[in-house]
Design a protein around this motif. Sequence first.
Motif, short mmCIF file in Angstrom:
data_model
loop_
_atom_site.label_atom_id
_atom_site.label_comp_id
_atom_site.label_asym_id
_atom_site.label_seq_id
_atom_site.Cartn_x
_atom_site.Cartn_y
_atom_site.Cartn_z
N SER A 163 -2.74 41.70 9.28
CA SER A 163 -3.35 43.10 9.09
C SER A 163 -4.76 42.87 8.40
O SER A 163 -4.90 41.91 7.45
CB SER A 163 -2.52 44.02 8.14
OG SER A 163 -2.53 43.78 6.72
N LEU A 164 -5.57 43.75 8.81
CA LEU A 164 -6.98 44.04 8.21
C LEU A 164 -6.91 44.02 6.48
O LEU A 164 -7.75 43.22 5.97
CB LEU A 164 -7.72 45.03 8.73
CG LEU A 164 -9.28 45.15 8.04
CD1 LEU A 164 -9.88 43.95 8.35
CD2 LEU A 164 -9.73 46.45 8.94
N SER A 165 -6.15 44.71 6.32
CA SER A 165 -6.03 45.02 4.65
C SER A 165 -5.31 43.55 4.15
O SER A 165 -5.71 43.35 2.77
CB SER A 165 -5.12 46.16 4.36
OG SER A 165 -3.93 46.06 4.71
N ARG A 168 -8.45 41.70 3.85
CA ARG A 168 -9.34 41.78 2.67
C ARG A 168 -8.75 41.48 1.35
O ARG A 168 -9.67 41.01 0.47
CB ARG A 168 -9.68 43.42 2.55
CG ARG A 168 -10.88 43.90 3.23
CD ARG A 168 -11.03 45.26 3.02
NE ARG A 168 -11.35 45.84 4.32
CZ ARG A 168 -10.57 47.02 4.83
NH1 ARG A 168 -9.47 47.25 4.27
NH2 ARG A 168 -11.08 47.67 6.09
N CYS A 183 -15.23 42.28 13.25
CA CYS A 183 -14.58 41.63 14.18
C CYS A 183 -15.38 41.42 15.48
O CYS A 183 -16.13 42.38 15.87
CB CYS A 183 -13.43 42.72 14.46
SG CYS A 183 -12.18 42.49 13.27
N SER A 191 -8.94 42.33 19.16
CA SER A 191 -9.81 42.19 17.84
C SER A 191 -9.41 40.94 17.31
O SER A 191 -8.44 40.76 16.82
CB SER A 191 -9.54 43.73 17.19
OG SER A 191 -10.44 43.65 16.09
N LYS A 217 -15.95 48.35 13.35
CA LYS A 217 -14.71 48.66 13.03
C LYS A 217 -13.97 47.38 13.67
O LYS A 217 -14.16 46.84 14.61
CB LYS A 217 -14.19 49.92 13.80
CG LYS A 217 -13.34 50.83 12.81
CD LYS A 217 -13.36 52.29 13.52
CE LYS A 217 -12.28 52.33 14.75
NZ LYS A 217 -12.26 53.89 15.21
N CYS A 218 -12.94 47.33 12.71
CA CYS A 218 -11.88 46.25 13.49
C CYS A 218 -10.47 46.97 13.78
O CYS A 218 -10.08 48.13 13.46
CB CYS A 218 -11.46 45.08 12.30
SG CYS A 218 -12.68 44.01 11.66
N GLY A 219 -9.58 46.27 14.52
CA GLY A 219 -8.36 46.92 14.75
C GLY A 219 -7.57 46.81 13.40
O GLY A 219 -8.07 46.15 12.44
N SER A 220 -6.42 47.49 13.21
CA SER A 220 -5.78 47.28 12.08
C SER A 220 -5.05 45.99 11.88
O SER A 220 -4.48 45.42 10.95
CB SER A 220 -4.82 48.59 11.69
OG SER A 220 -3.88 48.43 12.81
N GLN A 221 -4.55 45.34 13.01
CA GLN A 221 -3.86 43.93 13.19
C GLN A 221 -5.09 43.27 13.87
O GLN A 221 -5.57 43.39 15.00
CB GLN A 221 -2.88 44.11 14.25
CG GLN A 221 -1.57 44.81 13.42
CD GLN A 221 -1.19 44.09 12.37
OE1 GLN A 221 -0.92 42.91 12.26
NE2 GLN A 221 -0.82 44.91 11.05
#
Length: 227
Positions: A163-165, A168, A183, A191, A217-221
């Motif tokens: 996951s992007l979060s 991060r 991404c 992504s 923007k990135c995907g969330s995954q």
Amino acid sequence: MKSKCSVLINLLVLQNLAVLCVSQDFDFFYLVQQWPGSFCDSDKSSCCYPTTGKPAADFGIHGLWPNYNDGSYPQNCDSNNPFNESEISDLISSMRKNWPSLSCPSSNGESFWTHEWEKHGTCSESVLDQHDYFETTLGLKQQTKLLQSLQSAGINPNGKFYSLSDIRDAIKEGTGYTPWIECNEDSSGNSQLYQVYLCVDKSGSNLIECPVFPKGKCGSQIEFPTF
Ligand SMILES: *[C@@H]1O[C@H](CO)[C@@H](O)[C@H](O)[C@H]1NC(C)=O
């Protein structure tokens, strides 16, 4: 920035102060590092290993870019100060390892470093001369240890999705500062983790929280491909 400086100059008419204003004509740096696996399996770019061989499976430096707080940036600031490899001869082996070019055709990195210096480095030359610019950037890369931060959080370059979060958070945990993640897409349109942006104060010495993030923007995954 420019107008503040000119007010001061009008008030005080000091040449030293004018020099100070020129030397501060950007607000901070982006330190940009890229994951070679995502550069190489993108649908947009083909990749060629450097003439000196395949780089290690680690983040490589893309650049150290002077930027303004409003999100814009200066570029190509001094055509009278071209890249001169003999000024950084003591850094070349570290440059090859940490700042490799993956563009085609294969190169030894010189054209990549020339581009980075002439487009970005010349805009901070009043703070960092050529040698200091490259040495500072190499030092910042060592300090940020991106791959170790990610791996400590169980995020590995194995072609899996994270996951992007989580990505991060892992970098924030490791470096102390919030990164911005760029991404790109692999050839199947997934992504993937391409570049990591961290911010550095205008002396080039300290990481800071970013005054502004780039757009995109990135995907969330997102995928973390092997290299
Ligand atoms: C490049 O740098 C070297 C070492 O500082 C210097 O002797 C040489 O004159 C420079 N070359 C150019 C073209 O400026």
